[in-house]
Scaffold this active site. Structure first.
Site, PDB file in Angstrom:
ATOM      1  N   GLU A  43      43.143   1.996  33.766  1.00 59.36           N
ATOM      2  CA  GLU A  43      43.834   0.746  33.474  1.00 59.36           C
ATOM      3  C   GLU A  43      45.343   0.987  33.414  1.00 59.36           C
ATOM      4  OE1 GLU A  43      41.068  -2.266  31.442  1.00 59.36           O
ATOM      5  OE2 GLU A  43      41.992  -1.093  29.868  1.00 59.36           O
ATOM      6  N   HIS A  80      41.640   2.470  24.434  1.00 62.54           N
ATOM      7  CA  HIS A  80      42.302   1.382  25.176  1.00 62.54           C
ATOM      8  C   HIS A  80      43.813   1.481  24.936  1.00 62.54           C
ATOM      9  CE1 HIS A  80      43.552  -2.634  26.334  1.00 62.54           C
ATOM     10  NE2 HIS A  80      42.412  -2.739  26.996  1.00 62.54           N
ATOM     11  N   GLY A 120      46.649  -7.837  31.615  1.00 62.85           N
ATOM     12  CA  GLY A 120      47.033  -9.178  31.174  1.00 62.85           C
ATOM     13  C   GLY A 120      48.293  -9.712  31.815  1.00 62.85           C
TER      14      GLY A 120
HETATM   15  P1  PGA Z   1      42.880  -7.976  31.652  1.00 60.74           P
HETATM   16  O1  PGA Z   1      42.537  -6.900  30.491  1.00 60.74           O
HETATM   17  O2  PGA Z   1      41.675  -8.056  32.575  1.00 60.74           O
HETATM   18  O3  PGA Z   1      43.107  -9.252  30.902  1.00 60.74           O
HETATM   19  O4  PGA Z   1      44.084  -7.492  32.364  1.00 60.74           O
HETATM   20  C1  PGA Z   1      41.895  -5.698  30.799  1.00 60.74           C
HETATM   21  C2  PGA Z   1      41.767  -4.863  29.555  1.00 60.74           C
HETATM   22  O5  PGA Z   1      42.652  -4.879  28.699  1.00 60.74           O
HETATM   23  O6  PGA Z   1      40.773  -4.127  29.372  1.00 60.74           O
END
Ligand code: PGA
Length: 249
Positions: A164, A95, A170
């Protein structure tokens, strides 16, 4: 496939409320074949697993991380321990928060992916570019570098990639679903050509997914699901996203 990533959030009280509101919102009339995973903080594996089975909920537990073959140290959780806790199917690896705050580079992440394979756990490898890389149009180049850990590896059938973009996590900002689709196709092609067994992996989108925008992403050909942070902390919101996916099959 829809994955909830709870990160460092949760409490005993939250688990009860989450299950109640998830069941309340989940539409059982829909095709329910979408695979659903929750990655809670590891202290809740047992309790959440009890609640899931008591309520007959079709959700599997996922780990947020794994020690890695050469890093079975204080505070880490090894593949063997995940199996002890019945978290034996999927594990998030690489991540962007781990890459940034715990300085995990490709070598460390590869070590973790290998530990997943050795324990027959499927890695969900997160890849994605920063805002700066995006503005320099370096997205594909960055992702290709991150995917090189699969070079000369025979990878498990369930190996999954989560695209991502770091700038979308976020923040409430999301990329254009058409651009996401193009990146997902690119990821599938790269993994297929790098891996020894030419696996065509499932690719999830992650970064500010909500019940408002999920349908746009799920409508794209190469988007196989989502990895959801913030919106997964509320059982009802998460169930709404699951309903959208199940309603589109
Ligand atoms: P988010 O996070 O949906 O709050 O943007 C996704 C993640 O960090 O896997």
């Amino acid at each position: 496939m829809i994955v909830a990533n709870w990160k460092c959030n949760g409490s005993r009280a939250m688990l009860d409320e989450w299950v109640r509101s998830y069941l309340n919102e989940k539409d059982i009339q829909l095709d329910n074949s979408c695979l659903i995973l929750i990655a809670p903080p590891s202290v809740f594996f047992n309790e959440l697993s009890d609640k899931i089975s008591k309520n007959n909920i079709n959700i599997f537990l996922c780990s947020q991380d794994i020690a890695g073959m050469t890093r079975k140290h204080t505070g880490a959780i090894s593949g063997e321990l995940l199996i002890e806790m019945n978290v034996d199917k999927f594990c998030i690896v690489g991540h962007s928060e781990r890459r940034l705050f715990y300085k995990e580079d490709n070598q460390i992440i590869k070590d973790k992916v290998v530990e997943c394979f050795q324990n027959k756990i499927n890695p969900i490898l997160c890849v994605g570019e920063t805002e700066g890389e995006n503005s320099l149009a370096n997205t594909k180049e960055m992702i290709e570098k991150q995917l090189r850990i699969f070079e000369n590896e025979s990878i498990s059938e369930g190996t999954t990639i989560a695209y991502e973009p770091v700038w979308a996590i976020g923040t409430g900002k999301t990329p254009n679903p058409k651009d996401v689709n193009e990146i997902h196709k690119f990821i599938k092609d790269v993994v297929q050509s790098l891996s020894l067994n030419s696996l065509n992996p499932k690719v999830l989108y992650g970064g500010s997914v909500s019940e408002k925008n999920a349908k746009q992403f799920f409508s794209e050909e190469f988007v196989d699901g989502a990895l959801i942070g913030g919106a997964s902390l509320d059982g009802a919101s998460f169930a709404k996203i699951v309903n959208i996916k199940n309603g589109m099959k």
